[in-house]
Motif scaffolding. Structure first.
Motif, PDB file in Angstrom:
ATOM      1  N   LYS A  27       0.754  -1.173  -0.006  1.00 47.57           N
ATOM      2  CA  LYS A  27      -0.409  -0.274  -0.351  1.00 47.57           C
ATOM      3  C   LYS A  27       0.801   1.255   0.185  1.00 47.57           C
ATOM      4  O   LYS A  27       1.869   1.243   0.281  1.00 47.57           O
ATOM      5  CB  LYS A  27      -0.644   0.069   1.110  1.00 47.57           C
ATOM      6  CG  LYS A  27      -0.195   0.082   2.765  1.00 47.57           C
ATOM      7  CD  LYS A  27      -1.151   0.247   3.580  1.00 47.57           C
ATOM      8  CE  LYS A  27      -1.062   0.833   5.247  1.00 47.57           C
ATOM      9  NZ  LYS A  27      -1.796   0.674   6.377  1.00 47.57           N
ATOM     10  N   ASN A  64      -8.122 -13.191   1.877  1.00 44.65           N
ATOM     11  CA  ASN A  64      -9.674 -13.518   3.173  1.00 44.65           C
ATOM     12  C   ASN A  64      -9.458 -14.520   4.209  1.00 44.65           C
ATOM     13  O   ASN A  64      -9.740 -14.006   5.735  1.00 44.65           O
ATOM     14  CB  ASN A  64     -10.818 -13.290   2.602  1.00 44.65           C
ATOM     15  CG  ASN A  64     -11.902 -13.504   3.892  1.00 44.65           C
ATOM     16  OD1 ASN A  64     -12.668 -14.202   3.829  1.00 44.65           O
ATOM     17  ND2 ASN A  64     -12.446 -12.443   3.883  1.00 44.65           N
ATOM     18  N   LEU A  97      -8.981  -9.595   4.021  1.00 39.37           N
ATOM     19  CA  LEU A  97      -8.627  -8.932   2.670  1.00 39.37           C
ATOM     20  C   LEU A  97      -9.496  -9.250   2.309  1.00 39.37           C
ATOM     21  O   LEU A  97     -10.176 -10.604   1.985  1.00 39.37           O
ATOM     22  CB  LEU A  97      -7.337  -8.935   1.801  1.00 39.37           C
ATOM     23  CG  LEU A  97      -7.132  -8.018   1.077  1.00 39.37           C
ATOM     24  CD1 LEU A  97      -7.445  -6.437   1.261  1.00 39.37           C
ATOM     25  CD2 LEU A  97      -6.267  -8.299   0.471  1.00 39.37           C
ATOM     26  N   SER A  98     -10.804  -8.143   1.677  1.00 40.42           N
ATOM     27  CA  SER A  98     -11.925  -8.865   1.013  1.00 40.42           C
ATOM     28  C   SER A  98     -11.700  -7.793  -0.493  1.00 40.42           C
ATOM     29  O   SER A  98     -11.168  -7.098  -0.272  1.00 40.42           O
ATOM     30  CB  SER A  98     -13.656  -8.494   1.705  1.00 40.42           C
ATOM     31  OG  SER A  98     -13.677  -6.863   2.073  1.00 40.42           O
ATOM     32  N   ASP A 116     -11.416  -4.255  -0.587  1.00 43.92           N
ATOM     33  CA  ASP A 116     -10.159  -3.528  -0.438  1.00 43.92           C
ATOM     34  C   ASP A 116      -9.188  -2.871  -1.016  1.00 43.92           C
ATOM     35  O   ASP A 116      -7.883  -2.986  -1.067  1.00 43.92           O
ATOM     36  CB  ASP A 116      -8.990  -4.765   0.745  1.00 43.92           C
ATOM     37  CG  ASP A 116     -10.388  -5.101   2.202  1.00 43.92           C
ATOM     38  OD1 ASP A 116     -10.856  -3.630   2.005  1.00 43.92           O
ATOM     39  OD2 ASP A 116     -10.181  -5.485   2.915  1.00 43.92           O
ATOM     40  N   TYR A 117      -9.180  -4.440  -2.062  1.00 45.65           N
ATOM     41  CA  TYR A 117      -7.880  -4.099  -3.546  1.00 45.65           C
ATOM     42  C   TYR A 117      -8.278  -2.884  -3.984  1.00 45.65           C
ATOM     43  O   TYR A 117      -9.242  -1.995  -4.411  1.00 45.65           O
ATOM     44  CB  TYR A 117      -8.371  -5.148  -3.707  1.00 45.65           C
ATOM     45  CG  TYR A 117      -8.268  -6.173  -3.994  1.00 45.65           C
ATOM     46  CD1 TYR A 117      -7.385  -7.020  -3.713  1.00 45.65           C
ATOM     47  CD2 TYR A 117      -9.363  -7.197  -3.209  1.00 45.65           C
ATOM     48  CE1 TYR A 117      -6.664  -8.274  -3.981  1.00 45.65           C
ATOM     49  CE2 TYR A 117      -8.856  -8.531  -3.482  1.00 45.65           C
ATOM     50  CZ  TYR A 117      -7.493  -9.242  -3.203  1.00 45.65           C
ATOM     51  OH  TYR A 117      -8.029 -10.431  -2.758  1.00 45.65           O
ATOM     52  N   VAL A 125      -3.483  -2.379  -1.695  1.00 46.95           N
ATOM     53  CA  VAL A 125      -4.678  -2.483  -1.219  1.00 46.95           C
ATOM     54  C   VAL A 125      -4.286  -0.737  -0.749  1.00 46.95           C
ATOM     55  O   VAL A 125      -4.103   0.175  -0.986  1.00 46.95           O
ATOM     56  CB  VAL A 125      -4.336  -2.695   0.282  1.00 46.95           C
ATOM     57  CG1 VAL A 125      -4.588  -4.491  -0.329  1.00 46.95           C
ATOM     58  CG2 VAL A 125      -3.237  -2.394   0.950  1.00 46.95           C
ATOM     59  N   TRP A 139      -6.346   0.493   4.760  1.00 51.26           N
ATOM     60  CA  TRP A 139      -6.684  -0.444   5.201  1.00 51.26           C
ATOM     61  C   TRP A 139      -5.407  -1.148   5.945  1.00 51.26           C
ATOM     62  O   TRP A 139      -4.670  -0.813   6.034  1.00 51.26           O
ATOM     63  CB  TRP A 139      -7.031  -1.640   3.645  1.00 51.26           C
ATOM     64  CG  TRP A 139      -7.406  -3.034   4.570  1.00 51.26           C
ATOM     65  CD1 TRP A 139      -8.189  -3.499   4.430  1.00 51.26           C
ATOM     66  CD2 TRP A 139      -6.441  -3.798   4.301  1.00 51.26           C
ATOM     67  NE1 TRP A 139      -8.187  -4.734   5.038  1.00 51.26           N
ATOM     68  CE2 TRP A 139      -6.736  -5.475   4.366  1.00 51.26           C
ATOM     69  CE3 TRP A 139      -5.030  -4.384   3.830  1.00 51.26           C
ATOM     70  CZ2 TRP A 139      -6.201  -6.358   5.438  1.00 51.26           C
ATOM     71  CZ3 TRP A 139      -4.413  -5.407   4.099  1.00 51.26           C
ATOM     72  CH2 TRP A 139      -4.983  -6.263   5.468  1.00 51.26           C
TER      73      TRP A 139
END
Length: 217
Positions: free
Chosen positions: A69, A134, A139-140, A143-144, A173, A177
């Motif tokens: 990130k 996940n 992470l879902s 969130d990307y 991400v 996040w």
């Protein structure tokens, strides 16, 4: 149970013939290559895991996802320590910047077949990566910011690398996040700069060492 499951593998000759990597090193694909096209050229198969672990003619396919990130301090990579329960006992105690694991035949395989009923390796890798991220760090899809295939790690220098091929994916991400530790084997999660990782690179597993020193992000 896990050693009797069928997992995704590729014939070693197929890997050597179609993946432009240097043995015992890692590199991103050059600008004239398409990683997803390379995947379509490989002869993937399903194989019982306990057999694949001792058969040098095959490479077990591992999605190896690097989570990144952008922050006010620059780009940060998510790293962690492999503890008991992380899956590969030979890597326990090492730090890692790659998330993911084996792809087994029971992972909703019917959703990963193309119109001719053939295995679509790229879709399989992506969906397996989504599930692992996940399960391991919460992470879902929302969130990307971006997810891409950036290369391969092919290291025959140790018992682990000799029977595995890392398909390296980068997951960018959202800047706000942060991970949630969902598995005991994924411990001591940290956001670190590439320079911080390189300064302590010997504490990382071999694949992460190669990525931190050989890959361009």
């Amino acid at each position: 149970m896990k050693h009797t499951e069928k997992i995704l593998v590729a014939k070693r000759d197929s890997v050597v013939n179609h993946i432009p990597v240097i043995l015992n090193a890692a590199q991103t694909m050059d600008t004239d290559s398409n990683p997803t096209k390379v995947l379509t050229d490989i002869d993937f198969q399903w194989m019982v895991r306990k057999d694949a672990e001792v058969d040098p003619d095959y490479k077990q396919i591992i999605p190896y996802i690097v989570v990144v990130k952008h922050t006010d301090e620059g780009r940060k990579f998510l790293t962690y320590s492999r503890e008991k329960g992380s899956g590969e006992e030979r890597l326990l105690g090492s730090r890692s910047l790659g998330f993911g694991g084996h792809i087994d035949i029971d992972q909703e395989i019917n959703t990963r077949l193309d119109k001719q009923g053939m295995l679509n390796a790229f879709n399989l890798l992506c969906l397996s990566a989504d599930r692992e991220l996940n399960e391991e760090i919460g992470l879902s899809d929302g969130d990307y910011a971006m997810k891409s295939l950036i290369g391969f790690v092919n290291n025959d220098g140790d018992d682990v690398g000799s029977v595995h091929l890392g398909v390296v994916m980068q997951c960018m991400v959202m800047s706000d996040w942060n991970p949630e530790q969902r598995e005991d084997g994924v411990a001591d999660l940290r956001w670190q700069s590439l320079e911080e990782i390189q300064a302590t690179v010997e504490s990382y597993e071999v694949w992460s060492q190669l990525i931190a020193t050989k890959f361009y992000f």
